[in-house]
Scaffold this motif. Structure first.
Motif: not given
Length: 124
Positions: A41-62
């Protein structure tokens, strides 16, 4: 075109766990990179986590590294977000997103398709 439906949100005490799911329509799920974002609430949308098509790469917010895990099951057209050791500051609406072409997986503008969101509330 893909439609996304999130589930698994709810109310949990600090230190608890939840697993979010996002089911995608269509037969081409494996062609999409997937991600989770959140908006408090009251904040901008922020990134949490991402995953590539075949799960070889993931990214996370600190802020969630070591606590959250993103995974996917292409046979089930589903992406998951396992959230452990939840904190009150994790309270937000969590959105699933999909993109057929991602250069910057942490950027919301890269994603063309979004779900309606699921509410996660962590009480102290």
């Amino acid at each position: 075109q893909v439609q996304l439906v999130e589930s698994g949100g709810g109310l949990v005490q600090a230190g608890g766990s939840l697993r979010l799911s996002c089911v995608a329509s269509g037969r081409t799920f494996s062609t999409y990179a997937m991600a989770w974002f959140r908006q408090a609430p009251g904040k901008e949308r922020e990134f949490v986590a991402a995953i590539s098509r075949y799960s070889d790469t993931t990214n996370y917010a600190d802020s969630v590294k070591g606590r959250f895990t993103i995974s996917r099951d292409n046979a089930k057209n589903t992406v998951y977000l396992q959230m452990n050791t939840l904190k009150p500051e994790d309270t937000a609406i969590y959105y699933c997103a999909a993109s057929s072409l991602v250069v910057r997986p942490m950027s919301a503008v890269e994603y063309s398709y979004w779900g309606q969101g699921t509410q996660v509330t962590v009480s102290s």
